[in-house]
Design an enzyme around this catalytic site. Structure first.
Site, PDB file in Angstrom:
ATOM      1  CG  ASP A  99      52.229  42.621  34.277  1.00 12.99           C
ATOM      2  OD1 ASP A  99      52.589  41.654  34.974  1.00 12.99           O
ATOM      3  OD2 ASP A  99      51.061  43.042  34.260  1.00 12.99           O
ATOM      4  CG  ASN A 100      51.236  45.350  37.534  1.00 13.03           C
ATOM      5  OD1 ASN A 100      50.986  45.833  36.426  1.00 13.03           O
ATOM      6  ND2 ASN A 100      50.400  44.545  38.152  1.00 13.03           N
ATOM      7  N   GLY A 110      38.566  46.390  27.416  1.00 15.65           N
ATOM      8  CA  GLY A 110      39.393  47.592  27.291  1.00 15.65           C
ATOM      9  C   GLY A 110      38.950  48.739  28.172  1.00 15.65           C
ATOM     10  CE  LYS A 132      44.922  51.065  35.209  1.00 16.42           C
ATOM     11  NZ  LYS A 132      45.750  50.970  36.419  1.00 16.42           N
TER      12      LYS A 132
HETATM   13  P1  AMP Z   1      46.538  44.912  35.410  1.00 18.17           P
HETATM   14  O1  AMP Z   1      45.965  43.866  36.294  1.00 18.17           O
HETATM   15  O2  AMP Z   1      45.728  46.182  35.366  1.00 18.17           O
HETATM   16  O3  AMP Z   1      47.982  45.176  35.673  1.00 18.17           O
HETATM   17  O4  AMP Z   1      46.427  44.331  33.932  1.00 18.17           O
HETATM   18  C1  AMP Z   1      47.059  43.169  33.507  1.00 18.17           C
HETATM   19  C2  AMP Z   1      46.869  43.017  32.031  1.00 18.17           C
HETATM   20  O5  AMP Z   1      45.494  42.826  31.689  1.00 18.17           O
HETATM   21  C3  AMP Z   1      47.321  44.221  31.205  1.00 18.17           C
HETATM   22  O6  AMP Z   1      47.860  43.745  30.009  1.00 18.17           O
HETATM   23  C4  AMP Z   1      46.028  44.970  30.977  1.00 18.17           C
HETATM   24  O7  AMP Z   1      46.101  45.774  29.837  1.00 18.17           O
HETATM   25  C5  AMP Z   1      45.045  43.832  30.806  1.00 18.17           C
HETATM   26  N1  AMP Z   1      43.678  44.226  31.151  1.00 18.17           N
HETATM   27  C6  AMP Z   1      43.210  44.489  32.391  1.00 18.17           C
HETATM   28  N2  AMP Z   1      41.903  44.831  32.335  1.00 18.17           N
HETATM   29  C7  AMP Z   1      41.532  44.786  31.040  1.00 18.17           C
HETATM   30  C8  AMP Z   1      40.312  45.034  30.330  1.00 18.17           C
HETATM   31  N3  AMP Z   1      39.191  45.397  30.952  1.00 18.17           N
HETATM   32  N4  AMP Z   1      40.336  44.867  28.989  1.00 18.17           N
HETATM   33  C9  AMP Z   1      41.440  44.500  28.353  1.00 18.17           C
HETATM   34  N5  AMP Z   1      42.609  44.257  28.957  1.00 18.17           N
HETATM   35  C10 AMP Z   1      42.674  44.386  30.285  1.00 18.17           C
HETATM   36 MG    MG Z   2      49.422  46.187  34.989  1.00 20.53          MG
END
Ligand code: AMP
Ligand code: MG
Length: 488
Positions: free
Chosen positions: A255-256, A129, A116
């Site tokens: 998604d979580n 990313g 991650k």
């Molecule tokens: P999360 O809040 O970590 O559950 O992420 C929600 C979505 O945003 C997921 O599809 C992650 O892959 C994407 N995401 C979060 N942070 C980044 C980042 N820095 N670059 C690209 N995608 C991100």
């Molecule tokens: Mg997530």
């Protein structure tokens, strides 16, 4: 001198990839984006051993943990998924993660090995990313604490820095977390499959999930309805466990939520100090959608989204399918309540069931709420003989409650010592207190890992009576209201 390849082989990776056999729409082959200066920050040696990996070899595998190299035999992909984020539907996917593949542990269990923070993928949208050190260490600390508390969770094998600077509000060190999960199949993965309007793809994902997590259902005619029920059962059990320790996930977007029943995606999560069901820590949760007390309703809401995605598999007749889904969903509250009550009884040293137990527990919680008492410490303290001489407990409504509880304890055959032991093993002495986590992270980011290691050591044995009030005291009173940030 052994070649790099031999050395990596000796780590003990035992790859067996099955996700890549799903229809190609479910993932895209993606390598981690190489970085300039990998450095291992923390390695989870006990976890490595339980996975059949050699920790000494892994200590020298910073290149792999930072995504500069991939281990031989891995087949990295980014997974596609969708999700409702704070109620709104979006197509997502691993925007900053790659799945190196599935590893088989010596005991036969299958684990996803995911990096991650490993760079952009085709699902990154506007993001870079990347992840930064503080939030990745935070996930490491909290997920390992959850595991030690006995709560199903993804785990953390390592955190490595990348040598790169990441631009957020400030410039921060880039880092990659190696996450170990039963799988990364999310409610959002099914929403993605449903949105494809490709019944074969949806069926393939459902069969895959059954095979991987509920193999006993595979031969049943009703297996898709059974899949839904089984997922619901695991979620009911999971959220109840969160409630027993005061855990607030913070972003229960679809998604979580993992179908495996593991806690996943530690972002702005935290443990509650004072008991208050309205507690929210996440800076982005302005409506309190994901407050402590809302978590069961939100789980049910997310499960309703899963049911919608599964409808075409439940029955050819849509009306019948909807009725089936609604009937199943209707049992969620009772399932949650059952798990909640069971764990709460243990927290009060109760082995038997009486009708009034739920009210007895609720009365205690209401009293804690009215008196702004610490959730963890109150439960821990009332199990100790000296409790009622403590100032917070010299209170007529508590004493009245205490009399009822004492009477209730005498109506079971177990001895007071057995009840006390039950309480000690269900009421943690230590949880990852927000100020202690922040203190450890600040020191780690400044280059001193000793504070974090000490915290990890204490959190690894949470039910042991800790004489260190440093780890058991709530955040200092009068401090600013604690907030956590998504920390991308
Ligand atoms: P999360 O809040 O970590 O559950 O992420 C929600 C979505 O945003 C997921 O599809 C992650 O892959 C994407 N995401 C979060 N942070 C980044 C980042 N820095 N670059 C690209 N995608 C991100
Ligand atoms: Mg997530």
């Amino acid at each position: 001198m052994p070649s790099k390849l031999q050395k990596d082989d000796h780590a003990g990776w035992n790859w067996d990839h099955t996700y890549v056999r799903l229809p190609a729409l479910f993932f895209s082959k993606t390598r981690p984006v190489p970085v300039s200066g990998p450095m291992l920050v923390v390695l989870n040696r006990p976890l490595a051993l339980s996975l059949g990996l050699d920790p000494d070899v892994l200590e020298n595998s910073a290149d792999i943990f930072a995504g500069k190299e991939i281990p031989p035999g891995s087949e990295p992909i980014a997974q596609a998924y969708a999700g409702h984020q704070f109620g709104g539907f979006t197509n997502l996917g691993d925007g900053r993660a790659v799945l190196l593949g599935e590893h088989l542990a010596p005991d036969g269990r299958r684990f996803d090995i995911q990096l991650k923070g490993s760079g952009r993928t085709s699902y990154s949208r506007g993001g870079d990313g990347r992840a930064t050190l503080g939030p990745m260490l935070r996930e490491y600390i909290i997920s390992e604490a959850m595991h030690a508390l006995g709560i199903p969770t993804t785990r953390s094998l390592a955190v490595a820095t990348t040598g790169e600077e990441i631009i957020r509000q400030e410039i921060l060190p880039g880092a990659v977390l190696t996450r170990i999960a039963a799988s990364h199949i999310r409610v959002g993965t099914f929403q993605y499959a449903r949105a494809l309007e490709d019944p074969d793809a949806l069926r393939a994902l459902a069969d895959y999930t059954i095979q991987r997590h509920f193999p006993d259902l595979m031969d049943l005619k009703t297996r898709y309805a059974d899949l839904f029920e089984s997922v619901m059962e695991r979620q009911a059990a999971l959220i109840a466990k969160w409630h027993h320790v005061g855990f607030i996930h913070g972003v229960m977007n679809t998604d979580n939520m993992a179908l495996s029943g593991e806690t996943i995606d530690y972002g702005p999560c935290a443990f509650m100090d004072r008991y208050d069901p309205n507690t929210v820590f996440s800076s982005i949760d302005r409506q309190g959608r994901y407050a402590y007390g809302n978590q069961p309703q939100i789980a049910r809401w997310n499960l309703a989204r899963l049911a919608e995605a599964l409808l075409p598999l439940l029955h050819d007749n849509q009306k019948i399918a909807v009725d089936l889904a609604n009937e199943a969903l209707g049992s969620f509250e009772a399932r949650f309540q059952g798990y909640w009550l069971l764990g709460m009884r243990f927290k009060l040293g109760l082995f038997t069931a009486e009708n009034e137990d739920a009210a007895l527990i609720q009365d205690l919680l209401d009293w804690m709420n009215a008196n702004h008492l610490d959730f963890t410490n109150t439960f821990r303290t009332i199990g100790e003989e000296t409790a009622i001489s403590e100032p917070a407990f010299i209170d007529s409504s508590f004493l009245a409650w205490h009399d009822k509880w004492t009477a209730r304890l005498t109506r079971q055959s177990q001895s007071p010592a057995e009840a006390a032991e039950k309480m000690r093993s269900h009421n943690p002495a230590v949880i990852p207190r927000n100020h202690k986590v922040e203190e450890a992270l600040a020191a780690a980011v400044a280059g001193d890992l000793s504070v974090m290691h000490r915290l990890l050591e204490v959190l690894a044995d949470p039910y042991r009576k800790s004489s260190l009030t440093e780890f058991t005291s709530p955040s200092p009173a009068g401090g600013p209201l604690y907030q956590t940030f998504c920390g991308t």
